[in-house]
Design a protein around this motif. Structure first.
Motif, short mmCIF file in Angstrom:
data_model
loop_
_atom_site.label_atom_id
_atom_site.label_comp_id
_atom_site.label_asym_id
_atom_site.label_seq_id
_atom_site.Cartn_x
_atom_site.Cartn_y
_atom_site.Cartn_z
N ASP A 1 -17.73 27.19 17.55
CA ASP A 1 -17.62 25.89 18.30
C ASP A 1 -18.53 25.88 19.31
N ALA A 2 -18.58 26.92 20.28
CA ALA A 2 -19.51 26.98 21.31
C ALA A 2 -20.81 27.06 20.91
N ALA A 3 -20.99 28.06 20.04
CA ALA A 3 -22.33 28.06 19.74
C ALA A 3 -22.89 27.08 18.94
N THR A 4 -22.12 26.23 18.18
CA THR A 4 -22.64 24.82 17.55
C THR A 4 -23.04 23.91 18.74
N MET A 5 -22.10 23.93 19.88
CA MET A 5 -22.47 23.03 20.85
C MET A 5 -23.69 23.29 21.46
N THR B 1 -29.45 28.95 10.87
CA THR B 1 -30.00 30.15 11.04
C THR B 1 -29.97 30.30 12.91
N ALA B 2 -30.18 29.29 13.48
CA ALA B 2 -30.16 29.45 15.00
C ALA B 2 -28.86 29.82 15.51
N ARG B 3 -27.85 29.18 14.91
CA ARG B 3 -26.26 29.27 15.63
C ARG B 3 -25.77 30.72 14.92
N ALA B 4 -26.19 31.23 13.80
CA ALA B 4 -26.12 32.59 13.28
C ALA B 4 -26.79 33.56 14.08
#
Length: 272
Positions: free
Chosen positions: A196-200, A182-185
């Motif tokens: 990938d940048a958001a996941t990192m 949810t935070a990544r979305a």
């Protein structure tokens, strides 16, 4: 003109409660309680040692509990005593009933005052949306401050306009709750960052979010402990006050002659 002792027992078939005596006894008990609470605060400040704050805080906590119980017992004992004296009847049963009624009035007034105070504090510190996540996200501790600053800086860097405050709260709440997807979305939707940048970025926030969650859990456990101790203190104070008020009313009625043995009133015959 008739002269009678004011301590004469009423000739009514059933004795009646005198609410004027009850409220007068309650006022006396309230005054005694205020004096004792003031003395307790003064003693607490005198005994406080700033060089050993932890030990001082523990000692003050135990001392506060003991002092509160003693204050309730002493003030209501005196209140029951004066209620019997204001009643003016040498009746053990009515004396005890007057003392217990003083206790009931004191408990009711204290409960109403406590409820109003807690309601006001809850209203002042209420989260804008009133949900659990919002309350967690607005918690005031060091890890949360670090997380909030980093999230704000990231959103402000990736967007031309000023970041939405509600978006920041939702992102922080998702991180603290451990909902990484949810935070990544939310981060991708608001900043258009690559996946990938958001996941990192989310992974870099996770240690701080975990520390925040641990801090919140510790604060919740501490609050639960304080609430349990507070409720136990109120229970013991109430029971001690009940016994003391009944005993004070009983003793006051048995020693009514010590108050009125030399006092006479000119006027209508005393009717109890």
């Amino acid at each position: 003109m008739a002269t009678t002792y004011s301590s004469a027992i009423a000739l009514d078939p059933l004795a009646q409660m005198r609410w004027s005596a009850v409220f007068a006894g309650w006022f006396v008990a309230t005054g005694i309680a205020i004096l004792l609470y003031g003395a307790g605060i003064a003693l607490g400040f005198t005994a406080f040692n700033p060089h050993n704050a932890e030990a001082a805080a523990k000692g003050l906590g135990i001392g506060t509990i003991i002092w509160m119980i003693l204050t309730w017992a002493a003030s209501l004992f005196v209140g029951g005593l004066f209620a019997s004296w204001f009643d003016g009847r040498a009746d053990d049963t009515m004396g005890s009933l007057h003392g217990i009624t003083v206790w009931g009035v004191a408990m009711t007034a204290s409960t109403l005052w406590l409820a109003l105070t807690l309601g006001q504090l809850s209203h002042e510190h209420k989260s804008p949306h009133g949900d659990h996540a919002g309350t967690m996200a607005m918690a005031d501790n060091e890890p949360m401050a670090v997380l909030r600053t980093d999230v704000h800086r990231t959103l402000a860097t990736q967007r031309e306009s000023r970041p939405d405050n509600e978006t920041e709260k939702a992102l922080i709440a998702a991180l603290v709750a451990g909902h990484t997807d949810t935070a990544r979305a939310i981060l991708i939707a608001q900043t258009e960052m690559p996946t990938d940048a958001a996941t990192m970025r989310v992974n870099t926030w996770l240690p701080v979010a975990n520390a925040t969650r641990d801090q919140l859990k510790s604060d919740a456990d501490r609050l639960k402990h304080y609430a349990a101790v507070g409720m136990l203190t109120l229970l013991l104070s109430g029971l001690a006050g009940l016994v003391a008020a009944a005993l004070g009313g009983w003793m006051g009625s048995r020693h009514i002659h010590r108050i009125y043995h030399l006092r006479r009133y000119e006027g209508r015959p005393f009717r109890g």
